[in-house]
Write an enzyme that holds these catalytic residues in place. Structure first.
Site, PDB file in Angstrom:
ATOM      1  N   PHE A  63       0.825  -1.210   0.000  1.00 31.57           N
ATOM      2  CA  PHE A  63       0.000   0.000   0.000  1.00 31.57           C
ATOM      3  C   PHE A  63       0.860   1.261   0.000  1.00 31.57           C
ATOM      4  CE2 PHE A  63       0.410  -1.299   4.458  1.00 31.57           C
ATOM      5  CZ  PHE A  63       0.910  -0.150   5.045  1.00 31.57           C
ATOM      6  N   ASP A 119      33.905  -7.131  -0.238  1.00 32.67           N
ATOM      7  CA  ASP A 119      32.820  -6.390  -0.859  1.00 32.67           C
ATOM      8  C   ASP A 119      33.211  -5.796  -2.199  1.00 32.67           C
ATOM      9  OD1 ASP A 119      34.578  -4.740   0.660  1.00 32.67           O
ATOM     10  OD2 ASP A 119      33.184  -3.077   0.375  1.00 32.67           O
ATOM     11  N   THR A 120      34.491  -5.661  -2.479  1.00 34.76           N
ATOM     12  CA  THR A 120      34.910  -5.050  -3.741  1.00 34.76           C
ATOM     13  C   THR A 120      35.643  -6.008  -4.664  1.00 34.76           C
ATOM     14  OG1 THR A 120      36.956  -4.255  -2.730  1.00 34.76           O
ATOM     15  CG2 THR A 120      35.067  -2.758  -2.717  1.00 34.76           C
ATOM     16  N   GLY A 121      35.930  -7.209  -4.217  1.00 30.87           N
ATOM     17  CA  GLY A 121      36.660  -8.131  -5.072  1.00 30.87           C
ATOM     18  C   GLY A 121      37.059  -9.390  -4.333  1.00 30.87           C
ATOM     19  N   ASN A 173      22.884  25.496 -10.368  1.00 31.39           N
ATOM     20  CA  ASN A 173      23.716  26.627  -9.984  1.00 31.39           C
ATOM     21  C   ASN A 173      23.214  27.201  -8.665  1.00 31.39           C
ATOM     22  OD1 ASN A 173      24.386  29.705 -10.012  1.00 31.39           O
ATOM     23  ND2 ASN A 173      25.774  28.797 -11.523  1.00 31.39           N
ATOM     24  N   PHE A 195      19.784  29.642  -6.971  1.00 38.14           N
ATOM     25  CA  PHE A 195      18.447  29.371  -6.421  1.00 38.14           C
ATOM     26  C   PHE A 195      18.302  29.910  -5.000  1.00 38.14           C
ATOM     27  CE2 PHE A 195      20.981  25.596  -5.444  1.00 38.14           C
ATOM     28  CZ  PHE A 195      20.745  25.426  -4.091  1.00 38.14           C
ATOM     29  N   ARG A 230      10.321  -9.092  -4.615  1.00 35.93           N
ATOM     30  CA  ARG A 230       9.590 -10.351  -4.764  1.00 35.93           C
ATOM     31  C   ARG A 230      10.544 -11.547  -4.805  1.00 35.93           C
ATOM     32  NH1 ARG A 230       5.048 -10.376  -9.381  1.00 35.93           N
ATOM     33  NH2 ARG A 230       6.044  -8.500 -10.145  1.00 35.93           N
ATOM     34  N   ASP A 286      44.271  -0.244   9.720  1.00 36.75           N
ATOM     35  CA  ASP A 286      43.461  -1.470   9.695  1.00 36.75           C
ATOM     36  C   ASP A 286      44.237  -2.650  10.255  1.00 36.75           C
ATOM     37  OD1 ASP A 286      41.107  -2.824   9.316  1.00 36.75           O
ATOM     38  OD2 ASP A 286      41.489  -3.308   7.215  1.00 36.75           O
ATOM     39  N   ASN A 324       8.235   5.612  -2.337  1.00 36.70           N
ATOM     40  CA  ASN A 324       6.972   5.236  -1.706  1.00 36.70           C
ATOM     41  C   ASN A 324       6.115   6.475  -1.483  1.00 36.70           C
ATOM     42  OD1 ASN A 324       8.187   2.444   0.297  1.00 36.70           O
ATOM     43  ND2 ASN A 324       7.210   2.451  -1.688  1.00 36.70           N
TER      44      ASN A 324
END
Length: 921
Positions: free
Chosen positions: A175, A604-606, A449, A452, A190, A719, A205
């Protein structure tokens, strides 16, 4: 959520009747939403408007009944039920909503409706109580029913959509669809529901009043222990303010995105992780109530900026079961408010950066975060190990590297970046603060630009000054009246500054706004000018980390096609000789020269593969990264930095780059193959998941030497973790994965110890100290959850001191089998890093020197952290490392372990696929 279905039974008849009544043949609502899923039981879940009305109670006053209906709807939005007297109709108070989340009205006196309501699946009271803790926007649906009816909807869902509980519970989420909803995304939903898999996507939505909004929908399945599908949880985040919307498909003439940052992929990454918090509650409702922190309410945040990301693990070993004590999952779309209110009040400003875009802004380390601990922190504690959880996703999430924001995105100032090389000098980047100031959405201003913002009272002469500065590629600072989207005017102290590339050509224009309610006088204006100019300089430096948006796509990867030249210490090895032989034949190294042997890991990248250089018997590790994913995930500059860093390295404890090349779809790096695998796996193979102190000392010492070399090269590693420490056949280490590292310049220094002059110092063994550290600080939000330093979370900017913090975490994990600050969720982990005192469990015997070293490395103030004054020299001189022969550390034999690195069979097998490393050092 949506599902497949077939039309039949009384549901199909009812739909035909509704079509005849509405005068059209296809089932659509007032917004044109198609009933694309054709539920077979639609009649069982009518909307409130279609439900028959029951007779009014005896003596009930009609006007009062209308008031009660409004009150009932408002109560339902808060998860409550309005209780009324059946004879007088007077409100008698409110009570908790039934477990299904459906508010009852007097119409339920109808037996037919009672029977229909009884057919609606309902969540248990225990689960309802657990879910009521969360104030986010989500629904829970019944996966055992073909139509996936909603069993529970949060108050945030009602507030976001405008629907009431009566209109939602028992229905499918279709809905919310309308004429602008992308059918391709619906097909993906689906398919995910049919397969019982996860989904994350942004769809258009519509609210109850017809207002369209961008909904970042994340769907996750809930299964029982046998793998049977029970429920789906669907979490919604309204991202209209921050998403590119339909502008995500707009490209420049060169084929690259018009927007400097790709927000869509980043938002999805955040949301995937955030839903894990709700998954934990659904799988184990008692886990929240039994937690010591169960009084902490999760606050709803309807913006992209508070969500977290999910990315598959980088290495295959991360998918394994690792330590049983590892924590479970909860990550929410919220600010880090998972600390007691009293603490929040004192820490509010310090956490402001994290509240913006998971730390996307400048925050400071608060005084109370740095205050001395009252009790002796080195005394063994009886604290239990963190709770263990079986959630596989959470185990992976905790251990993978995260990239939540660039330095540019964490600048909490009002600014835009425009590109004068495009027609009309359009905006290609706008800060979140600018969006809040002007009230515009990102989709509304990208590609436009800045005019505005002008209005009736904007001085045209001032506007001409700005245009002249653009034409002359010069700086200018002016005051002018601008207007927000709602028409509210404000005085804007505006600074325009050109950003130039290495050749001196103008690349972008930076526009910084300092808003005020009135015209600023001269003295105050001067202060404001200094502020906006400083901000513009910071933006200039941060934007230079990103690739030039005007480059052709193929130029982005040009560095990966360059020939790699051997560095001095490894040029005579068998591996290099084999590579050189190919180059001498006149060919460029490419994918055709390698034979794949087996996969080593994926991310996630390779992915990473073991490959053999054809007809040589020489084996290498090949890291292949998908170009399109790198572009969508804002990782092009990360890949470029990694290639530059690997080219600089010439050290026994760091990888050697042999070649790099690109294919049509991937970029590839060829480095050493380490047959010993990850230190992570070695730890996991030990009976108690820990190493004895001699082994910890050995591996930590080699890590210190490797980090010292990196810092001397101007590299902040960022890391450090067991997964990124690989082991050669001889048992020595090699740090790997530099995609989250920062490359800058280095400032070498040589100084004498303060307690002695040169002659006296030499007699006492105090020689001049060489100290080098990266010069430029960074403010990117990168690292691994459990290893991230406090200053990265708060957005205060960080230096190489973050690597020494990570060393302290690494020591703790090797000695105790888990990290000291990890929590059930990412937010809890971050809150622990910022607030929790480090504890040393008494159940494992660890020396005082080791505890002292960890305590000093894990100081929250980077200025007082061990290693911040004299770098690695401070750490090398700590009593824990007494006995280490630093100059000859490569000649030190690795310690013996309960479970050795290689068995005899492994030595025979893996010895066949190991590079012959000649010791040239």
């Amino acid at each position: 959520m949506a599902s497949k279905g077939t039309e039949g039974g009384h549901g199909g008849v009812e739909r035909k009747e509704q079509q005849q009544q509405r005068g059209y043949q296809l089932p659509r609502d007032s917004r044109g939403s198609l009933e694309v899923f054709n539920p077979s039981s639609a009649s069982s879940f009518r909307t409130a408007a279609a439900a028959p009305k029951s007779a009014s109670p005896f003596l009930a006053i009609p006007d009062r009944e209308e008031d009660n209906v409004v009150a009932q709807q408002r109560a339902a939005e808060w998860g409550l039920v309005l209780q009324t007297d059946h004879h007088t109709g007077l409100p008698q108070g409110v009570s908790a909503r039934p477990s299904s989340g459906s508010a009852r009205t007097s119409s339920e006196d109808n037996p037919q409706q009672q029977q229909s309501a009884a057919a609606i699946p309902r969540v248990s009271e225990e689960l309802r109580a657990a879910l009521s803790v969360f104030q986010q926007t989500f629904v829970v649906s019944d996966a055992t029913h073909p139509n996936h009816p909603i069993m529970y909807a949060s108050a945030g869902f009602f507030n976001m959509t405008g629907y009431t509980s009566k209109e939602v519970v028992g229905r499918n989420c279709r809905f919310l669809q309308g004429s602008g909803t992308d059918p391709h995304e619906i097909d993906k939903i689906r398919q995910s529901l049919a397969n019982g898999s996860n989904y994350c996507g942004r769809i258009l939505n519509y609210k109850k009043d017809g207002t369209p909004f961008w909904n970042l929908l994340t769907i996750a399945p809930i299964k029982d222990e046998d793998g049977r599908l029970l429920k789906f949880i669907g979490m919604q985040v309204e991202v209209s303010k921050y998403t590119e919307g339909k502008k995500d498909t707009v490209v420049r003439p060169n084929g690259l995105s018009e927007s400097l940052i790709k927000y869509d992929a980043r938002q999805k990454d955040h949301a995937r992780s955030s839903v894990s918090e709700l998954l934990l509650a659904l799988k184990n409702p008692r886990s929240l109530s039994e937690s010591s922190n169960n009084t902490l309410k999760r606050k709803s945040q309807e913006s992209l900026s508070m969500s977290m990301s999910e990315v598959p693990s980088k290495r295959s070993s991360e998918s394994g079961s690792r330590r049983n004590s590892r924590s479970g999952t909860r990550s929410s779309l919220q600010k880090i408010n998972e600390v007691p209110d009293q603490v929040n009040r004192t820490r509010k400003s310090g956490l402001r950066a994290f509240m913006g875009f998971l730390g996307m802004g400048h925050g400071s380390v608060e005084k109370n975060m740095l205050k001395p601990r009252d009790e002796d922190p080195l005394i063994d504690s009886d604290d239990e190990r963190p709770e263990s959880f079986e959630d596989e996703f959470r185990r992976k999430e905790m251990r993978r590297g995260i990239d939540l924001a660039t330095t540019l995105e964490r600048i909490e100032k009002n600014f835009v970046i425009t590109d004068p090389r495009l027609p009309d000098n359009p905006i290609i980047f706008a800060s979140d603060s600018f969006l809040q100031l002007t009230e515009y959405n990102r989709e509304e201003i990208l590609g436009r630009n800045c005019r505005f913002l002008q209005g009736p009272e904007t001085d045209r002469a001032t506007v001409r000054k700005i245009r002249d500065a653009i034409d002359n590629q010069a700086e200018v600072t002016v005051q002018l009246i601008n207007y927000t989207k709602s028409g509210k005017k404000f005085w804007n102290l505006f600074h325009l500054q050109p950003m130039r590339d290495q050749k001196g050509d103008v690349q972008y224009f930076i526009g910084v706004q300092l808003d005020g309610t009135e015209h600023v006088q001269d003295d105050a204006a001067k202060e404001g000018v200094v502020l906006v100019k400083k901000t513009a300089d910071n933006i200039d430096e941060a934007a230079k980390e990103l690739p030039d948006a005007n480059l052709r796509p193929k130029d982005l990867w040009a560095n990966h096609s360059k020939v790699v030249l051997p560095n001095p210490h490894m040029k005579d090895t068998a591996s290099w000789r084999a590579i050189q032989k190919v180059l001498e034949s006149g060919e460029s190294i490419g994918l055709k020269h390698f034979r794949p042997v087996k996969p080593l890991g994926s991310g996630d990248t390779g992915s990473v593969h073991l490959v053999e250089l054809l007809n040589t018997g020489e084996y290498f590790a090949m890291k292949a990264m998908d170009k399109s994913i790198m572009l969508n995930r804002n990782k092009v500059h990360r890949a470029t930095a990694e290639r530059q860093i690997l080219d600089l390295l010439d050290h026994p404890f760091l990888p050697t780059l042999y070649a790099s090349f690109q294919t049509k779809t991937h970029i590839c790096l060829i480095t050493d193959y380490c047959p010993g695998g990850e230190l992570f796996v070695l730890l996991d193979n030990q009976p108690l998941k820990v190493l004895h102190e001699d082994a910890v000392r050995f591996y930590a010492a080699e890590v210190v030497v490797a980090l010292e070399y990196l810092h001397c090269q101007g590299i902040i590693y960022r890391d450090l973790k067991p997964e990124n420490i690989l082991l050669h056949r001889d048992g020595h280490i090699s740090l790997t994965d530099f995609d989250l590292s920062c490359l800058t310049s280095c400032r070498p220094q040589v100084f004498l110890p303060e307690d002695a002059d040169e002659k006296k110092g030499r007699k006492n063994g105090s020689y001049p100290i060489f100290f080098a550290e990266p010069m430029r600080a960074s403010n990117s939000f990168v690292g691994t959850e459990e290893y991230i330093a406090p200053e990265i979370i708060t957005g205060a900017g960080h230096t190489s001191a973050v690597d020494w913090w990570a060393l302290g975490i690494l020591l703790y994990e090797m000695l105790y089998g888990y990290t000291p600050f990890r929590g059930k969720t990412r937010q809890r982990t971050f809150a622990n890093i910022l607030h929790k005192d480090i504890r040393f469990p008494a159940s494992i015997s660890v020396s005082l020197a080791a505890r002292q070293l960890m305590y000093r490395l894990l100081h929250r103030d980077p200025a007082n952290r061990l290693g911040s004054y004299e770098g690695a020299n401070e750490i090398k001189g700590h009593p824990f490392f007494r006995g280490i022969n630093w100059p000859l550390i490569r000649a030190t034999a690795p310690p013996k372990l309960e479970i050795p690195l290689f068995s005899k069979d492994d030595m025979e097998k893996k010895g066949l696929v190991t590079n012959n490393r000649t010791d040239m050092f």
